[in-house]
Design an enzyme around this catalytic site. Structure first.
Site, PDB file in Angstrom:
ATOM      1  N   LYS A  69      22.011 -11.163   1.835  1.00 24.39           N
ATOM      2  CA  LYS A  69      23.295 -11.623   1.811  1.00 24.39           C
ATOM      3  C   LYS A  69      23.925 -10.776   2.797  1.00 24.39           C
ATOM      4  O   LYS A  69      25.611 -10.826   3.018  1.00 24.39           O
ATOM      5  CB  LYS A  69      24.535 -10.790   0.826  1.00 24.39           C
ATOM      6  CG  LYS A  69      23.859 -11.260  -0.790  1.00 24.39           C
ATOM      7  CD  LYS A  69      24.520 -11.545  -1.545  1.00 24.39           C
ATOM      8  CE  LYS A  69      23.286 -11.794  -2.984  1.00 24.39           C
ATOM      9  NZ  LYS A  69      23.940 -10.700  -4.217  1.00 24.39           N
TER      10      LYS A  69
ATOM     11  N   ARG B 192      11.150   2.336   3.683  1.00 26.19           N
ATOM     12  CA  ARG B 192      10.758   1.080   4.539  1.00 26.19           C
ATOM     13  C   ARG B 192      11.427   0.506   5.390  1.00 26.19           C
ATOM     14  O   ARG B 192      12.490   0.023   4.768  1.00 26.19           O
ATOM     15  CB  ARG B 192       9.231   0.753   3.986  1.00 26.19           C
ATOM     16  CG  ARG B 192       8.681  -0.147   5.343  1.00 26.19           C
ATOM     17  CD  ARG B 192       7.124   0.527   5.148  1.00 26.19           C
ATOM     18  NE  ARG B 192       6.805  -0.559   5.792  1.00 26.19           N
ATOM     19  CZ  ARG B 192       5.362  -0.431   6.784  1.00 26.19           C
ATOM     20  NH1 ARG B 192       4.824   0.922   5.944  1.00 26.19           N
ATOM     21  NH2 ARG B 192       4.330  -1.020   7.101  1.00 26.19           N
TER      22      ARG B 192
ATOM     23  N   HIS C  26       5.706   7.498  10.610  1.00 20.52           N
ATOM     24  CA  HIS C  26       5.120   7.117   9.038  1.00 20.52           C
ATOM     25  C   HIS C  26       4.699   8.081   8.997  1.00 20.52           C
ATOM     26  O   HIS C  26       3.785   8.073   9.510  1.00 20.52           O
ATOM     27  CB  HIS C  26       4.161   5.822  10.057  1.00 20.52           C
ATOM     28  CG  HIS C  26       3.759   5.239   8.225  1.00 20.52           C
ATOM     29  ND1 HIS C  26       4.683   5.970   7.136  1.00 20.52           N
ATOM     30  CD2 HIS C  26       2.700   4.433   7.659  1.00 20.52           C
ATOM     31  CE1 HIS C  26       4.176   5.341   6.077  1.00 20.52           C
ATOM     32  NE2 HIS C  26       3.085   4.242   6.446  1.00 20.52           N
TER      33      HIS C  26
ATOM     34  N   ARG D  60       0.926  -1.825  -0.377  1.00 21.53           N
ATOM     35  CA  ARG D  60       0.079   0.268   0.014  1.00 21.53           C
ATOM     36  C   ARG D  60       0.606   1.106   0.176  1.00 21.53           C
ATOM     37  O   ARG D  60       0.560   2.284  -0.641  1.00 21.53           O
ATOM     38  CB  ARG D  60      -0.979   0.011   1.332  1.00 21.53           C
ATOM     39  CG  ARG D  60      -1.643   1.005   1.354  1.00 21.53           C
ATOM     40  CD  ARG D  60      -2.734   0.841   2.256  1.00 21.53           C
ATOM     41  NE  ARG D  60      -3.509  -0.758   3.015  1.00 21.53           N
ATOM     42  CZ  ARG D  60      -4.426  -0.967   2.176  1.00 21.53           C
ATOM     43  NH1 ARG D  60      -4.940  -0.060   1.921  1.00 21.53           N
ATOM     44  NH2 ARG D  60      -4.793  -2.303   2.221  1.00 21.53           N
ATOM     45  N   THR D  61       1.432   1.472   1.180  1.00 25.83           N
ATOM     46  CA  THR D  61       2.851   2.839   1.540  1.00 25.83           C
ATOM     47  C   THR D  61       3.557   3.103  -0.102  1.00 25.83           C
ATOM     48  O   THR D  61       3.949   3.847  -0.654  1.00 25.83           O
ATOM     49  CB  THR D  61       3.709   2.550   2.224  1.00 25.83           C
ATOM     50  OG1 THR D  61       2.482   2.223   3.068  1.00 25.83           O
ATOM     51  CG2 THR D  61       4.693   3.602   2.624  1.00 25.83           C
TER      52      THR D  61
END
Ligand SMILES: [Zn+2]
Lengths: 152, 302
Positions: free
Chosen positions: B80, B101, B129, B51-52
């Site tokens: 890795k 994010r 956020h 969504r974001t």
């Protein structure tokens, strides 16, 4: 001999160096750790559970022939906010001052939040000092109290 | 250079918030503007959030910019064992801006201190956020015509819900009144109530999601009550129905009341609310596009 007299003798026994006084007993070894005393080659005297008129019991550290910058000594205020620094020259206390908490703590304290980036990345920690007893992680914004402090 | 990162909503002054809202309004009128021609935006999703990510990437595309990046760290060099620092240093060589994010708290703040290009935080664990908060503010402004002197009722998970905490902090500039509706297990943490007290912000706290409360509300901010927050599943089963909004509960509400929700919803808003004039959560999600366009332009100084 009185307790006070013994203390004066202990301080006086140092010709040159630093005496860190009024350390809370549970914080003594944290102070040792913060200053890296275990790696010093100077003469060091560490006392704990000594009688103190103002604190009941206290810890005390004497380091011979050393000159530490104020910023270094102030780091111990994180765990010992009322510690007193005595600078000794030729058996005389030439300077005496209380440690002062800096506004920011760089790489002294570990964040208590396991999900904090500072616990998962090779990096320095950074805390903002809110007051004598509370520090806020610059990264995850978790507030850590002085009792919870874990040293890096 | 001016600091144009957006890591935490508390980094913004009242004027900066208002400027972002004005800019978002321009994008609402015309979302397609060639402001980012020739610009490359790094979209680094160290944990998936479709969504974001779609909202940010649509914002870049509608501004004429290009996107590079990854949508899941499992497909990137992170798997890795590369440090965050190394990933940021690499991408900062290619991109003009990084939207990120990350599952770890404080990751965006750290990135903003090592990156030579601005960082926009699209969520760091349960910490911040800010683009969600900006879209909430924009939606409040859009539906009420003002941010000032509103009664905002927050319902559901007020303990772990970062959106309500950030919204509370951002609203402090606008003389709000809050009503906190939650069960004991999920009530507003003391830290935020102290924050209100210090700033003289009026608030009420109740367990009772009643029509009395709804009828004095301007913005009804619903949040998801998640099963995993409960140690006692019986308690969850009981609570999830108490804090469900149904259309009939809105019968006596103020005409300007709007229902917001950061989405996705589960059971906390009944389907029949969707057809009421008060339902506004889908429009709210669309506002994310305009506010993120504004945030991106601010970050790039455009
Ligand atoms: Zn932290």
């Amino acid at each position: 001999m009185s307790i006070q007299g013994k203390k004066e003798l202990a301080v006086a026994a140092l010709q040159n160096g630093i005496v860190i006084d009024h350390i809370p007993c549970p914080a003594l070894f944290k102070v040792v750790n913060i200053l890296g005393i275990e790696n010093m080659e100077n003469g060091v005297f560490i006392g704990n559970n000594l009688s103190s008129r103002s604190m009941g019991h206290k810890g005390l550290i004497k380091i011979a022939d050393i000159d530490l910058p104020k910023e270094t000594l102030n780091r111990i205020a994180v765990v010992a906010p009322n510690a007193v620094i005595n600078i000794i020259k030729d058996y005389e206390v030439v300077e005496k001052h209380k440690v002062e908490l800096p506004e920011d703590l760089f790489d002294i304290v570990k964040c208590t939040n396991p999900k904090c980036i500072s616990n998962n990345e090779p990096m320095s920690t950074h805390f903002h000092v809110l007051d004598k007893d509370e520090f806020k992680c610059h990264f995850c914004e978790r507030i850590v109290s002085r009792e919870e402090v874990v040293l890096k | 250079m001016q600091n144009r990162n957006l890591v935490s909503i508390s980094d913004l002054t009242k004027d900066e918030i208002l400027a972002l809202l004005r800019r978002a309004k321009e994008f609402e009128k015309n979302p397609n503007q060639h402001i980012l021609d020739g610009k490359v935006v790094g979209s680094l999703f160290f944990e998936p959030s479709t969504r974001t990510r779609l909202s940010f990437e649509t914002a870049v595309n509608r501004l004429g910019g290009r996107v590079i990046g990854f949508s899941d760290a499992r497909t990137s060099s992170q798997s890795k064992g590369e440090t965050l620092k190394d990933t940021i240093m690499m991408v900062a060589n290619y991109a003009d801006l990084i939207v990120m994010r990350h599952p770890l708290e404080g990751a965006a703040r750290y990135a903003s201190e090592i990156s030579k290009v601005p960082i926009v935080n699209a969520g760091d664990g349960s910490n911040q956020h800010p683009s969600q908060t900006m879209l909430d503010l924009y939606t409040i402004y859009q539906t009420q015509g003002t941010l000032d002197n509103l009664t905002i009722t927050m319902v559901g998970d007020l303990k772990y819900g970062r959106t309500v905490h950030s919204l509370l902090e951002a609203m402090h500039y606008f003389n709000p009144k809050f009503i906190f509706v939650a069960c004991d297990e999920l009530k507003m943490p003391q830290q935020y109530k102290d924050y209100c007290k210090e700033l003289g912000i009026e608030y009420e706290e109740t367990r009772d999601f009643s029509e009395d409360v709804i009828n004095k509300t301007d913005i009804l901010y619903m949040t998801r009550v998640q099963r995993e927050r409960f140690s006692d599943l019986m308690e969850y089963e009981r609570v999830k129905n108490i804090y469900t909004l149904t259309a009939s509960m809105l019968k006596g509400c103020k005409p300007n009341l709007r229902v917001l929700h950061p989405l996705p919803r589960v059971t906390e808003i009944a389907q029949d609310v969707d057809d009421t004039p008060q339902a506004y959560y889908f429009e709210q999600a669309l506002n994310g596009l305009y506010t993120r366009e504004a945030i991106i332009c601010r970050a790039l100084g455009l």
